[in-house]
Motif scaffolding. Structure first.
Motif, PDB file in Angstrom:
ATOM      1  N   THR A  65       0.833  -1.214   0.000  1.00  0.00           N
ATOM      2  CA  THR A  65       0.000   0.000   0.000  1.00  0.00           C
ATOM      3  C   THR A  65       0.860   1.252   0.000  1.00  0.00           C
ATOM      4  O   THR A  65       0.403   2.317  -0.406  1.00  0.00           O
ATOM      5  CB  THR A  65      -0.927   0.005   1.219  1.00  0.00           C
ATOM      6  N   GLY A  66       2.116   1.141   0.483  1.00  0.00           N
ATOM      7  CA  GLY A  66       2.992   2.308   0.454  1.00  0.00           C
ATOM      8  C   GLY A  66       3.271   2.776  -0.952  1.00  0.00           C
ATOM      9  O   GLY A  66       3.442   3.972  -1.210  1.00  0.00           O
ATOM     10  N   ILE A  67       3.337   1.823  -1.894  1.00  0.00           N
ATOM     11  CA  ILE A  67       3.520   2.185  -3.295  1.00  0.00           C
ATOM     12  C   ILE A  67       2.183   2.562  -3.927  1.00  0.00           C
ATOM     13  O   ILE A  67       2.125   3.376  -4.846  1.00  0.00           O
ATOM     14  CB  ILE A  67       4.163   1.011  -4.063  1.00  0.00           C
ATOM     15  N   THR A  74      -2.330  -0.738  -6.760  1.00  0.00           N
ATOM     16  CA  THR A  74      -3.513  -1.585  -6.584  1.00  0.00           C
ATOM     17  C   THR A  74      -3.724  -2.561  -7.732  1.00  0.00           C
ATOM     18  O   THR A  74      -4.422  -3.557  -7.571  1.00  0.00           O
ATOM     19  CB  THR A  74      -4.772  -0.715  -6.428  1.00  0.00           C
ATOM     20  N   ASN A  75      -3.157  -2.298  -8.880  1.00  0.00           N
ATOM     21  CA  ASN A  75      -3.301  -3.194 -10.029  1.00  0.00           C
ATOM     22  C   ASN A  75      -2.084  -4.091 -10.206  1.00  0.00           C
ATOM     23  O   ASN A  75      -1.843  -4.590 -11.300  1.00  0.00           O
ATOM     24  CB  ASN A  75      -3.505  -2.386 -11.325  1.00  0.00           C
ATOM     25  N   TYR A  76      -1.307  -4.312  -9.158  1.00  0.00           N
ATOM     26  CA  TYR A  76      -0.085  -5.083  -9.347  1.00  0.00           C
ATOM     27  C   TYR A  76      -0.386  -6.560  -9.610  1.00  0.00           C
ATOM     28  O   TYR A  76       0.167  -7.148 -10.530  1.00  0.00           O
ATOM     29  CB  TYR A  76       0.831  -4.958  -8.140  1.00  0.00           C
ATOM     30  N   GLY A 103      -6.146   4.267 -12.546  1.00  0.00           N
ATOM     31  CA  GLY A 103      -6.723   2.933 -12.671  1.00  0.00           C
ATOM     32  C   GLY A 103      -6.361   2.219 -13.954  1.00  0.00           C
ATOM     33  O   GLY A 103      -6.642   1.034 -14.099  1.00  0.00           O
ATOM     34  N   ARG A 104      -5.693   2.902 -14.875  1.00  0.00           N
ATOM     35  CA  ARG A 104      -5.318   2.274 -16.149  1.00  0.00           C
ATOM     36  C   ARG A 104      -4.054   1.436 -15.983  1.00  0.00           C
ATOM     37  O   ARG A 104      -3.091   1.845 -15.346  1.00  0.00           O
ATOM     38  CB  ARG A 104      -5.061   3.350 -17.191  1.00  0.00           C
ATOM     39  N   TYR A 105      -4.073   0.245 -16.570  1.00  0.00           N
ATOM     40  CA  TYR A 105      -2.898  -0.635 -16.574  1.00  0.00           C
ATOM     41  C   TYR A 105      -2.565  -1.017 -18.011  1.00  0.00           C
ATOM     42  O   TYR A 105      -3.457  -1.353 -18.792  1.00  0.00           O
ATOM     43  CB  TYR A 105      -3.141  -1.900 -15.754  1.00  0.00           C
ATOM     44  N   ILE A 106      -1.277  -0.970 -18.347  1.00  0.00           N
ATOM     45  CA  ILE A 106      -0.779  -1.423 -19.644  1.00  0.00           C
ATOM     46  C   ILE A 106       0.413  -2.334 -19.374  1.00  0.00           C
ATOM     47  O   ILE A 106       1.315  -1.972 -18.600  1.00  0.00           O
ATOM     48  CB  ILE A 106      -0.331  -0.249 -20.536  1.00  0.00           C
ATOM     49  N   GLY A 107       0.419  -3.519 -19.980  1.00  0.00           N
ATOM     50  CA  GLY A 107       1.534  -4.419 -19.733  1.00  0.00           C
ATOM     51  C   GLY A 107       1.677  -5.479 -20.795  1.00  0.00           C
ATOM     52  O   GLY A 107       0.786  -5.690 -21.631  1.00  0.00           O
ATOM     53  N   GLY A 108       2.800  -6.155 -20.761  1.00  0.00           N
ATOM     54  CA  GLY A 108       3.065  -7.240 -21.695  1.00  0.00           C
ATOM     55  C   GLY A 108       4.092  -8.199 -21.121  1.00  0.00           C
ATOM     56  O   GLY A 108       4.912  -7.824 -20.272  1.00  0.00           O
ATOM     57  N   ARG A 109       4.038  -9.446 -21.579  1.00  0.00           N
ATOM     58  CA  ARG A 109       4.978 -10.479 -21.117  1.00  0.00           C
ATOM     59  C   ARG A 109       5.303 -11.389 -22.300  1.00  0.00           C
ATOM     60  O   ARG A 109       4.399 -11.870 -22.993  1.00  0.00           O
ATOM     61  CB  ARG A 109       4.371 -11.280 -19.971  1.00  0.00           C
ATOM     62  N   PHE A 110       6.591 -11.631 -22.504  1.00  0.00           N
ATOM     63  CA  PHE A 110       7.027 -12.478 -23.612  1.00  0.00           C
ATOM     64  C   PHE A 110       8.114 -13.419 -23.110  1.00  0.00           C
ATOM     65  O   PHE A 110       9.027 -13.005 -22.384  1.00  0.00           O
ATOM     66  CB  PHE A 110       7.551 -11.619 -24.772  1.00  0.00           C
ATOM     67  N   GLY A 111       7.995 -14.701 -23.517  1.00  0.00           N
ATOM     68  CA  GLY A 111       8.941 -15.675 -23.005  1.00  0.00           C
ATOM     69  C   GLY A 111       9.156 -16.839 -23.950  1.00  0.00           C
ATOM     70  O   GLY A 111       8.594 -16.914 -25.052  1.00  0.00           O
ATOM     71  N   ASN A 132       1.080   1.111 -14.182  1.00  0.00           N
ATOM     72  CA  ASN A 132      -0.217   1.356 -13.570  1.00  0.00           C
ATOM     73  C   ASN A 132      -0.306   2.814 -13.155  1.00  0.00           C
ATOM     74  O   ASN A 132       0.587   3.324 -12.479  1.00  0.00           O
ATOM     75  CB  ASN A 132      -0.412   0.457 -12.345  1.00  0.00           C
ATOM     76  N   VAL A 133      -1.354   3.511 -13.596  1.00  0.00           N
ATOM     77  CA  VAL A 133      -1.579   4.904 -13.201  1.00  0.00           C
ATOM     78  C   VAL A 133      -2.370   4.890 -11.895  1.00  0.00           C
ATOM     79  O   VAL A 133      -3.520   4.466 -11.859  1.00  0.00           O
ATOM     80  CB  VAL A 133      -2.340   5.689 -14.280  1.00  0.00           C
ATOM     81  N   VAL A 134      -1.737   5.366 -10.820  1.00  0.00           N
ATOM     82  CA  VAL A 134      -2.354   5.333  -9.496  1.00  0.00           C
ATOM     83  C   VAL A 134      -3.147   6.597  -9.221  1.00  0.00           C
ATOM     84  O   VAL A 134      -4.280   6.557  -8.762  1.00  0.00           O
ATOM     85  CB  VAL A 134      -1.276   5.130  -8.411  1.00  0.00           C
TER      86      VAL A 134
END
Length: 386
Positions: free
Chosen positions: A151-153, A156-158, A204-212, A227-229
């Motif tokens: 919560t210190g960071i 919320t969308n982690y 509240g907006r989250y943008i992400g990607g993962r490639f492996g 994540n935009v807090v």
């Protein structure tokens, strides 16, 4: 005539089968006795205090949950699927199927991959849990994950994000896999007004990607996300995460590793741009022993000076965890875990026992518990999956 009727019946059955749906009820019930303790020290007087707690907890090995999932074959290589998964607190029975906030998605898949809509894990959390021998459950959970989601960071969308559109690569790419995700903030945009949470904010907006790449004993993946807090006229706060994880199965032992960098970025009208950073890594292993599995990990996070009022030189938190899982069957297992956390140079991590967190820095007085120095956790439980 009879042959014609038989042929028509066969075609009808074939058509029904091709569009047939399958629905599965699944879940996990996990309960165990847990002991958590945390020791704090007053930086001025040197006095120490300790808080401890015994409890019957859940999700020490796997997260307790219940869910429904289903797939319909649409023909031509297309399939429609849904997944509804709810958390349950079987230790007290207080939480059941009240919400599907673990996962609630509907998707369309085919040779092009999968388009998934709804609430789901974020791309950046996947590496934390996949490349952790303890799977981010119980006292053994790595500090990379718990600090990043603190919560210190304000991130919320982690772990999960709602209102998300995701695309997943098809599974036939020679071991390569990946996903991209976008979570809508769903805030009403109003022109001609100051930027606030109620007028055009991106909070509240989250943008992400993962490639492996996963092939044979090797699995390695890179993930990034933002994540935009907070997003107002006077303050913008964005949490940016990048992590790289890998595992390699040697047979007698499976090795795990992860490095992570989380930046808590601020842009203020009065002070300009600044950021806090959290850099961490994890090393772990799991060793099959007969019907059981030994698990161990060491994780650490370095805070930059100034984070949450920290002034010590090179503040960091270290965690060592070791545990054993004994499989009674494919669905039922007994487990035991012990973990130890040590804080260095004013790092303020307290683990599961949040009640031992500090109430201030550099001051003494009524209600001040001092700086958290160490914490210990034990889990002893049983897990049944169905």
């Amino acid at each position: 005539m009879k042959k014609s009727l038989t042929a028509l019946a066969a075609l009808a059955v074939t058509g029904l089968a091709s569009a047939q749906s399958s629905v599965t009820l699944f879940g996990v019930v996990d309960a165990g006795v847990s002991y958590q303790s945390a020791t704090s020290r007053d930086p001025v007087t040197g006095a120490t205090s300790k808080q401890s707690q015994w409890s019957l907890a859940n999700s020490g090995y796997n997260s307790s949950r219940i869910g429904f999932r289903g797939t319909e074959d649409l023909g031509g290589g297309l399939a429609a699927s849904f997944w509804l998964e709810a958390p349950i607190s079987n230790d007290d029975g207080a939480n059941g199927i009240a919400s599907f906030n673990r996962r609630s998605t509907v998707s369309l898949s085919g040779g092009f991959g999968e388009v998934r809509l709804g609430r789901d894990y974020t791309s950046t959390f996947w590496n934390d849990t996949v490349f952790d021998p303890f799977g981010t459950n119980g006292s053994g959970t790595n500090v990379i994950s718990t600090v990043s989601a603190s919560t210190g960071i304000g991130n919320t969308n982690y772990v999960r994000a709602s209102n998300m559109v995701g695309y997943f690569l098809p599974p036939n790419l020679g071991g390569f896999y990946g996903q991209v995700q976008y979570s809508f903030n769903e805030n009403v945009r109003t022109s001609g007004t100051d930027l606030t949470a109620a007028t055009s904010s991106n909070a509240g907006r989250y943008i992400g990607g993962r490639f492996g790449y996963a092939n044979g004993p090797l699995d390695v993946a890179l993930a990034v996300g933002q994540n935009v807090v907070v997003d107002t006229t006077s303050l913008t706060q964005k949490v940016q995460t990048i992590n790289l994880g890998a595992s390699y199965d040697l047979g007698p032992v499976k090795l795990f590793g992860e490095i992570s960098n989380v930046q808590n970025k601020f842009a203020t009208a009065a002070l300009g741009n600044s950021h806090d950073s959290y850099k961490g890594y994890l090393l772990g292993a799991s060793v099959p022993v007969g019907a059981g599995l030994i698990r161990a990990s060491y994780s650490t996070v370095h805070y930059n000076e100034g984070v949450q009022g920290i002034t010590g030189e090179n503040p960091r938190v270290n965690k060592f965890a070791i545990g054993y899982v004994h499989n009674l069957s494919k669905r039922t297992a007994l487990y035991a875990t012990v973990a130890r956390v040590n804080n260095r140079n004013d790092a303020a991590y307290t683990g599961d026992l949040s009640a031992a967190s500090t109430t201030g820095y550099g001051t003494t007085g009524v209600g001040y518990t001092g700086l958290p120095r160490s914490s210990t956790g034990y889990d002893f439980g049983i897990r049944h999956a169905f």
